[in-house]
Design a protein around this motif. Structure first.
Motif, short mmCIF file in Angstrom:
data_model
loop_
_atom_site.label_atom_id
_atom_site.label_comp_id
_atom_site.label_asym_id
_atom_site.label_seq_id
_atom_site.Cartn_x
_atom_site.Cartn_y
_atom_site.Cartn_z
N LYS A 119 41.59 36.50 32.62
CA LYS A 119 43.01 36.13 32.75
C LYS A 119 43.13 34.73 33.35
O LYS A 119 43.81 34.50 34.36
CB LYS A 119 43.76 37.15 33.61
CG LYS A 119 43.94 38.50 32.93
CD LYS A 119 44.95 39.35 33.66
CE LYS A 119 45.29 40.60 32.83
NZ LYS A 119 46.36 41.40 33.46
N ALA A 120 42.47 33.79 32.68
CA ALA A 120 42.42 32.42 33.18
C ALA A 120 42.58 31.43 32.03
O ALA A 120 42.18 31.71 30.89
CB ALA A 120 41.12 32.16 33.92
N VAL A 121 43.14 30.28 32.34
CA VAL A 121 43.32 29.19 31.38
C VAL A 121 42.69 27.94 31.96
O VAL A 121 42.97 27.57 33.11
CB VAL A 121 44.82 28.92 31.09
CG1 VAL A 121 44.98 27.80 30.08
CG2 VAL A 121 45.51 30.19 30.60
N GLU B 98 51.54 39.66 38.58
CA GLU B 98 51.40 38.88 39.80
C GLU B 98 51.86 37.44 39.60
O GLU B 98 52.37 36.80 40.52
CB GLU B 98 49.94 38.89 40.26
CG GLU B 98 49.46 40.25 40.73
CD GLU B 98 48.02 40.19 41.23
OE1 GLU B 98 47.43 39.09 41.20
OE2 GLU B 98 47.49 41.24 41.64
N SER B 99 51.67 36.92 38.40
CA SER B 99 52.10 35.57 38.07
C SER B 99 52.26 35.47 36.57
O SER B 99 51.74 36.31 35.82
CB SER B 99 51.08 34.53 38.56
OG SER B 99 49.84 34.73 37.90
N VAL B 100 52.99 34.46 36.12
CA VAL B 100 53.20 34.24 34.68
C VAL B 100 52.87 32.79 34.36
O VAL B 100 53.32 31.87 35.05
CB VAL B 100 54.64 34.56 34.26
CG1 VAL B 100 54.84 34.24 32.78
CG2 VAL B 100 54.99 36.02 34.53
N VAL B 101 52.11 32.61 33.30
CA VAL B 101 51.81 31.27 32.78
C VAL B 101 52.34 31.18 31.36
O VAL B 101 52.13 32.09 30.55
CB VAL B 101 50.30 30.98 32.82
CG1 VAL B 101 49.98 29.69 32.07
CG2 VAL B 101 49.80 30.92 34.25
N VAL C 24 43.99 27.85 35.83
CA VAL C 24 45.08 28.65 36.38
C VAL C 24 44.87 30.08 35.92
O VAL C 24 44.43 30.34 34.80
CB VAL C 24 46.47 28.14 35.93
CG1 VAL C 24 46.77 26.80 36.55
CG2 VAL C 24 46.58 28.07 34.41
N THR C 25 45.15 31.02 36.80
CA THR C 25 45.05 32.43 36.46
C THR C 25 46.45 32.99 36.25
O THR C 25 47.45 32.41 36.69
CB THR C 25 44.32 33.21 37.55
OG1 THR C 25 45.02 33.05 38.78
CG2 THR C 25 42.89 32.72 37.70
N TYR C 26 46.52 34.13 35.60
CA TYR C 26 47.82 34.71 35.27
C TYR C 26 47.77 36.23 35.32
O TYR C 26 46.70 36.84 35.14
CB TYR C 26 48.27 34.26 33.88
CG TYR C 26 47.35 34.71 32.75
CD1 TYR C 26 47.51 35.97 32.15
CD2 TYR C 26 46.33 33.90 32.27
CE1 TYR C 26 46.67 36.40 31.13
CE2 TYR C 26 45.50 34.31 31.24
CZ TYR C 26 45.67 35.56 30.68
OH TYR C 26 44.84 35.99 29.66
N GLY C 27 48.92 36.82 35.55
CA GLY C 27 49.08 38.25 35.36
C GLY C 27 49.59 38.56 33.96
O GLY C 27 49.23 39.56 33.36
#
Length: 509
Positions: A214-216, A128-131, A224-227
């Motif tokens: 899945k959070a930083v 869903e997202s990339v960090v 921020v959350t990430y996939g």
């Protein structure tokens, strides 16, 4: 593999040249309008591509053809002959390509071909997202690759650095020497990140990673959350602990801010002691000698860079620096630093109004360790660069990966390795399952002499030398138990490329 080339630099390829002028495996340089073009015949086909590498401008005619690709002679970037597509860093951009037509026994370069377009990805395989945590080589390569591969989801790049990603290898070389301007350093303009919808945040630190959520958590208190997540936190310089090590004229060189602070001191500094005779220390020494400073190098070993390159190249490097006025104090360490001098373990005192230390780095693994990821002298990853936690990848200075050539886990602190790992990690976040199998490569520059190194030899029991290191013309092969692990070259770019290909083609363990 082939590498023969010739030049017809003034020839306008749109007017055609005799097709017989280009033998199979040959490259010919000419132009289309004002653009330099390389015309290549490979396996019976003709290709026309841009003649210079977009990284540092190396002439690709001096490079190596491998199947339907071409490799840059200076820093080993690789491009497709068919589409000009960038296949491997350190270059960041594709080559321009032109259509080639043959008629009446002549080869004509015609219109430019359209640029490579990102593929269309299916949503089911995508996060869903990339960090990405880290704005160095691996982090920047990852965000660029995500967009190049067609990913359209949210991408966030978090960097503790005060500047957007820049060309860190240049800091200790041309930039410190004063021969490269500040505007050469950024890898991309701010507009690039905006135009590609990359949320690039500087001066921000990730303080906590929660894989379960899945959070930083960030240093400003936000989350921020990430996939999918890439850890590319890099490394920190090791600091001296002797008395006086914290004095204001004692510096390290890792970031652009470090380098700018160092350059600011050069207006009044006249005598510098460099602590450490590794790559950073000696590149700094060369740069400061270029600026006219008196430079002394202090190191405990018998030869500069001996641990990585061995005695023969160590002697060559020492002679090269001494010829440029550097004084070595080998077999000694720093005992104490005062405001105007450095005291050595041997009792020698060196006058100094500037001290630069380059005694190694340590990987930044604290975030990963606190999050429960497997750590062993680096962040442990598999062949796909995934950590012990699914969806979390690591690349660059922190990653310890399984080397398919030796069967050992290795960690390498090289810029190009970090970039190539960033590319592979990004692709794997998108479901490609690409193994990281690139042969490590680095280069180091001292005055006008470059050393290229391919492979990885943590130890060796034999070093074969072909050529004359003293003449800056040699190939050194490093062996362990009758297996060639690495090759260093001086003045032999093609030998370095050929060695890289040979190491790539070896049967994996």
């Amino acid at each position: 593999m082939s590498e023969s080339s010739s030049s017809t630099a003034g020839t306008d390829f749109t007017q055609g040249i005799p097709a017989t002028d280009i033998a199979d495996g040959q490259m010919v340089t000419g132009r289309v309008g004002e653009e330099a073009v390389l015309l290549v015949r490979q396996a019976g086909e003709l290709f026309a591509i841009g003649a210079t590498c977009p990284h540092y401008g190396a002439p690709l005619a001096d490079g190596l053809l491998v199947a339907d690709t071409i490799r840059c002679p200076w820093h080993h970037a690789s491009f497709s002959l068919r589409a000009g597509e960038l296949l491997r860093p350190p270059a960041q951009d594709d080559l321009k390509c032109w259509r080639v037509e043959q008629r009446d026994g002549r080869a004509f370069v015609c219109e430019a071909l359209p640029a490579v377009r990102p593929p269309k990805l299916t949503a089911t395989q995508l996060p869903e997202s990339v960090v990405i945590i880290g704005g160095g080589a691996a982090g920047n390569a990852a965000v660029e690759t995500l967009r190049r591969e067609g990913y359209q989801g949210p991408v966030t790049l978090l960097s503790v650095d005060s500047a957007l990603p820049y060309d860190r290898p240049n800091l200790s070389k041309d930039y410190l020497a004063g021969t490269a301007q500040a505007d050469w350093l950024p890898l991309r303009s701010p507009a690039f990140y905006t135009d590609h919808h990359i949320d690039a945040r500087c001066n921000i630190r990730a303080v906590k990673l929660d894989p379960a959520q899945k959070a930083v958590t960030l240093s400003d208190g936000s989350r921020v959350t990430y996939g999918a997540l890439l850890l590319a936190t890099g490394a920190e310089p090791i600091r001296l602990t002797v008395p006086g090590a914290n004095l204001p004229h004692v510096a390290v060189l890792r970031t652009l801010a470090d380098c700018d602070a160092l350059i600011a001191r050069l207006g009044t500094a006249r005598r510098c002691v460099v602590v450490g005779a590794g790559f950073i220390g000696l590149e700094v020494a060369a740069s400061l000698r270029t600026r006219g400073l008196e430079v002394h190098v202090v190191a405990p070993g018998a030869h500069p860079m001996e641990r990585v390159l061995g005695g023969a190249l160590g002697k060559m490097i020492r002679a090269l620096h001494e010829a440029h006025g550097v004084t070595f104090h080998l077999g000694s360490t720093v005992a104490e630093i005062e405001s105007d001098r450095v005291k050595l373990s041997t009792g020698v005192e060196l006058a100094a109004d500037l001290v630069v230390t380059g005694i190694g780095v340590l990987p930044e693994v604290g975030l990963a360790q606190e999050a429960g990821l497997a750590v062993d002298r680096g962040v442990v990853v598999d062949e796909f660069l995934q950590t012990s936690v699914g969806g979390v990848y690591a690349a660059g200075d922190i990653a310890r990966w399984p080397d398919h050539r030796t069967g050992d886990r290795i960690r390498v602190e090289h810029w190009v390795v970090a970039e190539r790992q960033g590319v592979v990690a990004a692709r794997n976040m998108l479901g490609e399952r690409q193994r990281f199998a690139a042969v490590p490569f680095f280069w180091t520059q001292h005055y006008d002499t470059a050393i290229n190194y391919v492979g990885y030899a943590e130890q060796w029991d034999r070093a074969d030398i072909d050529g004359d290191p003293g003449a800056h013309d040699c190939t050194v092969s490093y062996w362990y138990k009758n297996k060639r692990l690495a090759v260093a070259t001086v003045g032999r770019d093609l030998d370095s490329l050929r060695a890289e290909v040979t190491l790539e083609q070896e049967t994996p363990v």
